[in-house]
Design a protein around this motif. Structure first.
Motif, PDB file in Angstrom:
ATOM      1  N   TYR A 114     -52.886 -28.948 -28.942  1.00 47.05           N
ATOM      2  CA  TYR A 114     -51.482 -28.929 -29.564  1.00 47.05           C
ATOM      3  C   TYR A 114     -51.205 -30.475 -29.771  1.00 47.05           C
ATOM      4  N   PHE A 115     -51.289 -31.406 -29.176  1.00 48.46           N
ATOM      5  CA  PHE A 115     -51.155 -32.871 -29.534  1.00 48.46           C
ATOM      6  C   PHE A 115     -51.910 -33.227 -30.685  1.00 48.46           C
ATOM      7  N   LEU A 116     -53.198 -32.850 -31.122  1.00 44.77           N
ATOM      8  CA  LEU A 116     -53.802 -33.057 -32.066  1.00 44.77           C
ATOM      9  C   LEU A 116     -53.069 -32.364 -33.396  1.00 44.77           C
ATOM     10  N   GLY A 117     -52.590 -31.228 -33.298  1.00 42.24           N
ATOM     11  CA  GLY A 117     -52.024 -30.579 -34.367  1.00 42.24           C
ATOM     12  C   GLY A 117     -50.632 -31.087 -34.630  1.00 42.24           C
ATOM     13  N   TYR A 129     -51.081 -34.361 -36.527  1.00 44.16           N
ATOM     14  CA  TYR A 129     -51.356 -34.007 -37.802  1.00 44.16           C
ATOM     15  C   TYR A 129     -49.960 -33.650 -38.857  1.00 44.16           C
ATOM     16  N   TRP A 130     -49.328 -32.657 -38.122  1.00 45.67           N
ATOM     17  CA  TRP A 130     -48.240 -32.144 -38.748  1.00 45.67           C
ATOM     18  C   TRP A 130     -47.106 -33.149 -38.976  1.00 45.67           C
ATOM     19  N   ALA A 131     -46.860 -33.921 -37.919  1.00 48.08           N
ATOM     20  CA  ALA A 131     -45.674 -34.846 -37.851  1.00 48.08           C
ATOM     21  C   ALA A 131     -46.202 -36.431 -38.406  1.00 48.08           C
ATOM     22  N   GLU A 132     -47.334 -36.448 -38.508  1.00 46.74           N
ATOM     23  CA  GLU A 132     -47.887 -37.799 -39.030  1.00 46.74           C
ATOM     24  C   GLU A 132     -47.296 -38.876 -38.176  1.00 46.74           C
ATOM     25  N   GLU A 133     -47.143 -38.743 -36.936  1.00 46.59           N
ATOM     26  CA  GLU A 133     -46.951 -39.778 -36.076  1.00 46.59           C
ATOM     27  C   GLU A 133     -47.574 -39.496 -34.679  1.00 46.59           C
ATOM     28  N   SER A 134     -47.397 -40.187 -33.739  1.00 47.52           N
ATOM     29  CA  SER A 134     -48.168 -40.340 -32.475  1.00 47.52           C
ATOM     30  C   SER A 134     -47.389 -39.394 -31.640  1.00 47.52           C
ATOM     31  N   TYR A 157     -55.924 -36.188 -44.687  1.00 52.79           N
ATOM     32  CA  TYR A 157     -56.971 -35.023 -45.050  1.00 52.79           C
ATOM     33  C   TYR A 157     -58.294 -35.223 -44.430  1.00 52.79           C
ATOM     34  N   ALA A 158     -58.900 -36.754 -44.475  1.00 54.80           N
ATOM     35  CA  ALA A 158     -60.069 -37.171 -43.837  1.00 54.80           C
ATOM     36  C   ALA A 158     -59.951 -36.892 -42.278  1.00 54.80           C
ATOM     37  N   ASP A 159     -58.893 -37.349 -41.697  1.00 53.68           N
ATOM     38  CA  ASP A 159     -58.691 -37.321 -40.291  1.00 53.68           C
ATOM     39  C   ASP A 159     -58.848 -35.604 -39.770  1.00 53.68           C
ATOM     40  N   TYR A 186     -61.622 -30.794 -37.663  1.00 56.60           N
ATOM     41  CA  TYR A 186     -62.482 -29.618 -38.157  1.00 56.60           C
ATOM     42  C   TYR A 186     -63.883 -29.711 -37.670  1.00 56.60           C
ATOM     43  N   GLU A 187     -64.671 -30.699 -38.103  1.00 54.51           N
ATOM     44  CA  GLU A 187     -66.060 -30.875 -37.789  1.00 54.51           C
ATOM     45  C   GLU A 187     -66.204 -30.963 -36.267  1.00 54.51           C
ATOM     46  N   GLN A 188     -65.164 -31.663 -35.606  1.00 56.02           N
ATOM     47  CA  GLN A 188     -65.283 -31.436 -34.001  1.00 56.02           C
ATOM     48  C   GLN A 188     -64.831 -30.265 -33.364  1.00 56.02           C
ATOM     49  N   TYR A 189     -64.024 -29.683 -33.833  1.00 57.88           N
ATOM     50  CA  TYR A 189     -63.408 -28.590 -33.039  1.00 57.88           C
ATOM     51  C   TYR A 189     -63.501 -27.268 -33.682  1.00 57.88           C
ATOM     52  N   GLY A 190     -63.908 -27.074 -34.990  1.00 58.31           N
ATOM     53  CA  GLY A 190     -64.007 -25.833 -35.682  1.00 58.31           C
ATOM     54  C   GLY A 190     -62.504 -25.412 -36.195  1.00 58.31           C
ATOM     55  N   SER A 191     -62.559 -24.078 -36.495  1.00 58.59           N
ATOM     56  CA  SER A 191     -61.450 -23.557 -36.956  1.00 58.59           C
ATOM     57  C   SER A 191     -60.408 -23.501 -36.147  1.00 58.59           C
ATOM     58  N   ASP A 192     -60.487 -23.745 -34.891  1.00 56.97           N
ATOM     59  CA  ASP A 192     -59.381 -23.919 -34.104  1.00 56.97           C
ATOM     60  C   ASP A 192     -58.945 -25.472 -33.723  1.00 56.97           C
ATOM     61  N   ALA A 193     -59.048 -26.163 -34.578  1.00 58.71           N
ATOM     62  CA  ALA A 193     -58.904 -27.712 -34.583  1.00 58.71           C
ATOM     63  C   ALA A 193     -57.171 -27.945 -34.048  1.00 58.71           C
TER      64      ALA A 193
END
Length: 115
Positions: free
Chosen positions: A73-76, A79-84, A7-9, A14-21
């Motif tokens: 995409y990689f960022l999302g 986050y979703w997969a909790e892996e690299s 959640y912190a990540d 979100y702060e860096q990329y906004g609502s399209d993070a």
């Protein structure tokens, strides 16, 4: 503990990329799902293609390039997969380097319904 860090990540993204993070991941999944809806008989071919084109127009309006879209995409994914996303990144770079790569298509191309 992992969820709290996640959640912190996410908040930092979100702060860096906004609502399209994570929009790259979300829209990529939407495109995949549209294909599955067609295969399952939920959408006709034309409905799936129409929705795909509408989604592509939105994607194109949010991102500046294939690389911009894929970084998001990689960022999302991470986050979703909790892996690299290293394996996916390597595959993207490999496909992008191919002479017949779909990533060679002009990002700013005009979409035209041909079906």
């Amino acid at each position: 503990m992992r969820k709290r860090k996640n959640y912190a990540d996410w908040f930092a993204f979100y702060e860096q990329y906004g609502s399209d993070a994570a929009a790259g991941w979300d829209y990529s999944r939407a495109m995949s799902l549209l294909g599955y809806y067609y295969l399952a008989g939920y959408y006709t071919e034309e409905e799936a293609l129409d929705q795909s084109m509408e989604t592509a127009v939105v994607i194109q309006s949010i991102f500046d390039s294939w690389d911009d879209f894929m970084e998001n995409y990689f960022l999302g994914y991470e986050y979703w997969a909790e892996e690299s996303s290293d394996e996916r990144r390597a595959l993207y770079e490999e496909i992008k380097a191919a002479s017949d790569s779909p990533f060679q298509l002009d990002w700013g191309m005009t979409f035209e319904k041909t079906w």
